[in-house]
Motif scaffolding. Sequence first.
Motif, mmCIF file in Angstrom:
data_model
loop_
_atom_site.group_PDB
_atom_site.id
_atom_site.type_symbol
_atom_site.label_atom_id
_atom_site.label_comp_id
_atom_site.label_asym_id
_atom_site.label_seq_id
_atom_site.Cartn_x
_atom_site.Cartn_y
_atom_site.Cartn_z
ATOM 1 N N PRO A 20 0.808 -1.218 0.000
ATOM 2 C CA PRO A 20 0.000 0.000 0.000
ATOM 3 C C PRO A 20 0.844 1.272 0.000
ATOM 4 O O PRO A 20 2.022 1.249 0.338
ATOM 5 N N GLN A 21 0.218 2.359 -0.362
ATOM 6 C CA GLN A 21 0.812 3.695 -0.241
ATOM 7 C C GLN A 21 0.338 4.232 1.107
ATOM 8 O O GLN A 21 -0.852 4.368 1.326
ATOM 9 N N CYS A 22 1.259 4.518 2.007
ATOM 10 C CA CYS A 22 0.871 4.918 3.363
ATOM 11 C C CYS A 22 0.822 6.429 3.574
ATOM 12 O O CYS A 22 -0.032 6.926 4.281
ATOM 13 N N ALA A 28 10.651 14.070 7.392
ATOM 14 C CA ALA A 28 10.979 14.802 8.620
ATOM 15 C C ALA A 28 9.832 14.727 9.626
ATOM 16 O O ALA A 28 10.048 14.902 10.832
ATOM 17 N N GLN A 29 8.627 14.446 9.147
ATOM 18 C CA GLN A 29 7.456 14.357 10.019
ATOM 19 C C GLN A 29 7.174 12.929 10.504
ATOM 20 O O GLN A 29 6.267 12.715 11.298
ATOM 21 N N TRP A 30 7.938 11.965 10.028
ATOM 22 C CA TRP A 30 7.716 10.572 10.399
ATOM 23 C C TRP A 30 8.190 10.309 11.825
ATOM 24 O O TRP A 30 9.107 10.958 12.324
ATOM 25 N N GLN A 31 7.589 9.315 12.457
ATOM 26 C CA GLN A 31 8.040 8.885 13.777
ATOM 27 C C GLN A 31 9.430 8.256 13.643
ATOM 28 O O GLN A 31 9.755 7.644 12.628
ATOM 29 N N GLY A 55 6.206 2.388 -0.791
ATOM 30 C CA GLY A 55 4.953 3.117 -0.628
ATOM 31 C C GLY A 55 4.947 3.988 0.618
ATOM 32 O O GLY A 55 3.894 4.411 1.090
ATOM 33 N N ASN A 56 6.136 4.229 1.180
ATOM 34 C CA ASN A 56 6.299 5.072 2.374
ATOM 35 C C ASN A 56 5.536 4.539 3.587
ATOM 36 O O ASN A 56 4.810 5.259 4.264
ATOM 37 N N CYS A 57 5.737 3.255 3.859
ATOM 38 C CA CYS A 57 5.157 2.607 5.034
ATOM 39 C C CYS A 57 6.284 2.067 5.906
ATOM 40 O O CYS A 57 7.366 1.768 5.411
ATOM 41 N N PHE A 74 2.371 0.053 8.445
ATOM 42 C CA PHE A 74 1.945 1.163 9.295
ATOM 43 C C PHE A 74 2.193 2.497 8.597
ATOM 44 O O PHE A 74 3.191 2.652 7.898
ATOM 45 N N ASP A 75 1.317 3.458 8.844
ATOM 46 C CA ASP A 75 1.554 4.832 8.426
ATOM 47 C C ASP A 75 2.647 5.360 9.354
ATOM 48 O O ASP A 75 2.480 5.362 10.575
ATOM 49 N N PRO A 76 3.794 5.790 8.830
ATOM 50 C CA PRO A 76 4.904 6.213 9.679
ATOM 51 C C PRO A 76 4.669 7.549 10.398
ATOM 52 O O PRO A 76 5.408 7.888 11.310
#
Length: 87
Positions: A20-22, A28-31, A55-57, A74-76
């Motif tokens: 998926p695309q997360c 810089a905003q990711w956990q 997909g940036n997950c 997970f959405d980071p």
Amino acid sequence: MRKLLLLSLLAASPLAFAGPQCTTTDKAQWQDQAKFQEELKAKGYNIKKFKVTSGNCYEIYGWDKDKRKVEIYFDPVTGKVVKEEIE
């Protein structure tokens, strides 16, 4: 015959197996990855593999607190589950 070959190539395409695309949010905003993994471990996850997908997950392979095999995206940014597969 050409149609069969084309269908075979499409089925083997990397897009056929894409996750998926997360998020499209700037990294810089990711956990923080290490902190995120520690929080999952505190919830009972045993992480065999952790990676950032195309997909940036944040994706984990491992086991949940009930010892079930899992693959979770997970959405980071939010940490919410986007996709989950449990065996």
